[in-house]
Design an enzyme around this catalytic site. Structure first.
Site, mmCIF file in Angstrom:
data_model
loop_
_atom_site.group_PDB
_atom_site.id
_atom_site.type_symbol
_atom_site.label_atom_id
_atom_site.label_comp_id
_atom_site.label_asym_id
_atom_site.label_seq_id
_atom_site.Cartn_x
_atom_site.Cartn_y
_atom_site.Cartn_z
ATOM 1 N N HIS A 71 -1.477 15.039 -26.420
ATOM 2 C CA HIS A 71 -1.410 13.668 -25.913
ATOM 3 C C HIS A 71 -2.638 12.837 -26.268
ATOM 4 C CE1 HIS A 71 2.064 15.164 -23.824
ATOM 5 N NE2 HIS A 71 2.250 14.038 -23.159
ATOM 6 N N GLU A 115 8.483 17.316 -25.585
ATOM 7 C CA GLU A 115 7.858 17.759 -24.331
ATOM 8 C C GLU A 115 8.440 19.100 -23.873
ATOM 9 O OE1 GLU A 115 5.293 16.219 -22.908
ATOM 10 O OE2 GLU A 115 5.372 14.133 -23.564
ATOM 11 N N HIS A 153 6.970 7.683 -27.522
ATOM 12 C CA HIS A 153 5.912 8.524 -26.959
ATOM 13 C C HIS A 153 6.071 9.985 -27.400
ATOM 14 C CE1 HIS A 153 3.123 10.323 -24.151
ATOM 15 N NE2 HIS A 153 4.091 11.019 -23.598
ATOM 16 N N LYS A 208 6.888 22.311 -15.173
ATOM 17 C CA LYS A 208 6.154 21.130 -14.735
ATOM 18 C C LYS A 208 5.872 21.192 -13.241
ATOM 19 C CE LYS A 208 4.737 16.695 -15.028
ATOM 20 N NZ LYS A 208 4.979 15.483 -15.789
ATOM 21 N N ARG A 241 -3.727 20.870 -14.623
ATOM 22 C CA ARG A 241 -2.682 19.899 -14.923
ATOM 23 C C ARG A 241 -2.926 19.246 -16.277
ATOM 24 N NH1 ARG A 241 0.543 15.539 -11.177
ATOM 25 N NH2 ARG A 241 1.667 14.606 -12.899
ATOM 26 N N LYS A 244 2.742 11.055 -11.491
ATOM 27 C CA LYS A 244 1.829 10.207 -12.269
ATOM 28 C C LYS A 244 2.530 8.897 -12.555
ATOM 29 C CE LYS A 244 -1.392 13.018 -14.924
ATOM 30 N NZ LYS A 244 -1.878 13.279 -16.297
ATOM 31 N N ARG A 256 0.811 -1.236 0.000
ATOM 32 C CA ARG A 256 0.000 0.000 0.000
ATOM 33 C C ARG A 256 0.837 1.276 0.000
ATOM 34 N NH1 ARG A 256 -3.229 -2.733 3.942
ATOM 35 N NH2 ARG A 256 -4.931 -3.856 2.911
ATOM 36 N N HIS A 294 -1.825 9.593 -27.939
ATOM 37 C CA HIS A 294 -2.122 8.273 -27.375
ATOM 38 C C HIS A 294 -2.862 7.404 -28.394
ATOM 39 C CE1 HIS A 294 -1.851 9.576 -22.871
ATOM 40 N NE2 HIS A 294 -0.678 9.497 -23.459
ATOM 41 N N ASN A 314 -1.221 17.809 -21.136
ATOM 42 C CA ASN A 314 -1.547 16.776 -22.121
ATOM 43 C C ASN A 314 -1.736 17.326 -23.520
ATOM 44 O OD1 ASN A 314 -1.448 14.515 -20.415
ATOM 45 N ND2 ASN A 314 -3.411 15.095 -19.537
ATOM 46 N N GLU A 363 -4.796 16.429 -11.101
ATOM 47 C CA GLU A 363 -5.427 16.748 -12.381
ATOM 48 C C GLU A 363 -6.930 16.926 -12.272
ATOM 49 O OE1 GLU A 363 -3.566 14.865 -15.746
ATOM 50 O OE2 GLU A 363 -5.375 15.044 -16.932
#
Lengths: 359, 359
Positions: free
Chosen positions: B244, B181, B261, B223, B237, B139, B117, B248, B241, B233
């Protein structure tokens, strides 16, 4: 209906407890998005799934029925939940509803923690164990072949809905297993509740519905207080694990199939109390009182046949309460006063294990 | 060495940026327990694993070498990390160290989020992409066959250690992918930085080490500010993206193997800018400026051959930014001013896709 609040700032949520809530509580009003997935198991589905599903006729409501049993509380089952969510195109505003016992609740909670990095979930516990323990507090997890609950997250539900009527369809053995956790709250922090449980034991054994509801309420109240003080188990939350370190070792040794979780906890609590007495921390009278109470519910108070002290030591070395090589245990200083400590002579642990294992 | 702070109250942490930090930074002092596991991949291991491991001679230091590539960013690989941790008996006080690019960082971060956990982890990013983006902000995720980063968690590292010397061993294509990026930060929130990047493009293309370090620092600074304002987010935030959602879809369509990527993000940013211009929100001049900048680095500015508008629509419907059925996109109002919005005519999206796909 009675309502308790778990006080966790912006993650606070209510626990609603009452008879017939599966029929009467307006659950659909509590959902924020326009998608839900009710996840349950093959035992519970025929009993309550239709009833719950009928509440969500206005929005997308999908269902997923998992196989029943602790042995399915795995990453593989978790993956099947993700598959279903993606197949039905559930977005980050979906709500997962866990309809079932602790296994369903732990897995669905963990799926909700991870799906798209976290979505809402609601607990609808259908066993006594889940109602008084696992559905409250946000601990979620799956098992690993090498240890129980090794992979998981802290992820609080949006609410917990406890319909006490479901206990009527619950097998006696399941009720007893949940009852072990009820007794636990008395032992670790609520001596008055422990006395109340002993005094009312005959009526509780006959499942008097008013008294059972009171026992559930007071258990949840204790749990909510502990969780509010220490959400991520940096300190006193670990007291809730009384008997669990011994218990997990017994569950792992028996492959999660022979004993129910609460049964292992029952035997584990007796071991913890016995070790505390051996250390001179606790009047020896409590061990026999506890054994009598647990045995009246048909709960085990001895270890599984054939388990050895060496096997316990080996399995407990993987417990999550090992810190920098030291095994911390929950032990008792008095009725209602438990401590988490690594400050005990190794011999006392060894002797306790040998006394219970006979080797 | 320069140090930035990611301001997240009790989860705050430093990003250290400098030359030769893998040799000179006292990383062992930053570990709280007495166990670490360094997890890397088969490409990076021969380059830096010994060097990093030698820092931890005083405590238990295990290593795990994963196969290299986005296609291994799966639940199955995650499980192999848990297997290794349990086999070596890592406790809840262990620290996982991610030595590698974004794939290693995302997976190790997610493993750290879930193992018992939640345990500590440290990011040691070895690609430009990971240094300026994925290692900062917490993330973490793995992919699902039906979508990228669909299963994950927010889990902040204890620190990020960026040794700019590692770029010397990085293939040109990888540097360019990370550079996409870098350009993104200029586009979404730092027009001065975007101008600086254009002005200094010749020297950056020749990998002038001082200028590259400055570009990394300013990227991390942007960032860190975005993450500090919106850790999970809920709002801005999502501006990170840009490109993205389109990207994606292209990565999923090509099985995460054809394009890096950052390459998909480059083409995706061109699509987002083009759609913004089509909506009349943005001067059309930016699209050609951006294309010229990206092409000078050898980055793609068109979609993969054979992809159709219908395929885009289908794949984008699974994006995490779909809320209650509406696809939100990051679009541009001006250079340095991006917005997250579902408030655009569906035709503008369709026309943009058709213009890029030719179908």
């Amino acid at each position: 209906m009675r309502t308790l609040q778990v006080a966790l700032a912006e993650r606070s949520y209510p626990i609603h407890i009452g008879q017939g809530l599966l029929d009467t509580f307006p659950l659909a009003e509590q959902v924020r998005g326009n998608q839900v997935m009710i996840i349950t198991n093959e035992t519970i589905a025929p009993l309550y799934l239709d009833k719950l599903q009928s509440q969500f006729s206005q929005i997308q409501c999908d269902t997923l029925v998992l196989p029943d049993g602790e042995k399915y509380k795995t990453l593989a089952t978790l993956e099947s939940i993700f598959d279903a969510l993606l197949e039905k195109r559930h977005s980050r505003t979906t709500t997962l509803i866990a309809l079932g016992g602790g296994v369903v609740g732990d897995m669905v909670g963990f799926a909700a923690a991870c799906y798209q990095r976290g979505v809402d979930f609601i607990q609808v516990p259908t066993t006594l164990l889940a109602q008084v323990d696992s559905s409250v507090g946000g601990k979620t997890a799956v098992n690993h072949p090498r240890g129980k609950n090794m992979i998981g997250a802290f992820h609080q539900p949006r609410l917990v809905l406890i319909d006490t009527d479901v206990l009527e369809t619950l097998p006696t053995r399941e009720v007893a297993a949940g009852y072990a956790e009820v007794v636990k709250y008395g032992l670790i922090r609520d001596p008055e509740f422990y006395d109340w449980l002993e005094t009312n034991n005959p009526r509780l054994l006959s499942r008097d519905s008013e008294l059972m509801a009171e026992a559930i309420y007071r258990s949840c109240e204790n749990k909510a207080q502990v969780v509010a003080d220490d959400e991520t188990e940096q300190g006193n939350r670990a007291l809730l694990n009384l008997g669990h370190t011994f218990g997990h070792a017994m569950e792992t040794a028996t492959g999660y199939s022979e004993w129910l979780h609460g049964e292992a906890v029952a035997a584990g609590m007796v071991m913890a109390v016995s070790m505390s007495a051996r250390l001179g921390w606790l009047d020896e009278g409590l061990e026999s009182r506890l054994m009598a109470l647990l045995e009246s519910w048909g709960l085990p108070v001895a270890v599984p046949k054939g388990m050895t002290a060496a096997q316990f030591m080996d399995l407990m070395a993987l417990d999550k309460k090992v810190h920098n090589g030291q095994l911390r245990l929950v032990l008792m200083k008095a009725l209602g006063d438990a401590v988490v400590t690594a400050d005990y002579p190794a011999a006392a642990l060894q002797e306790t294990l040998e006394a219970f294992c006979g080797v």
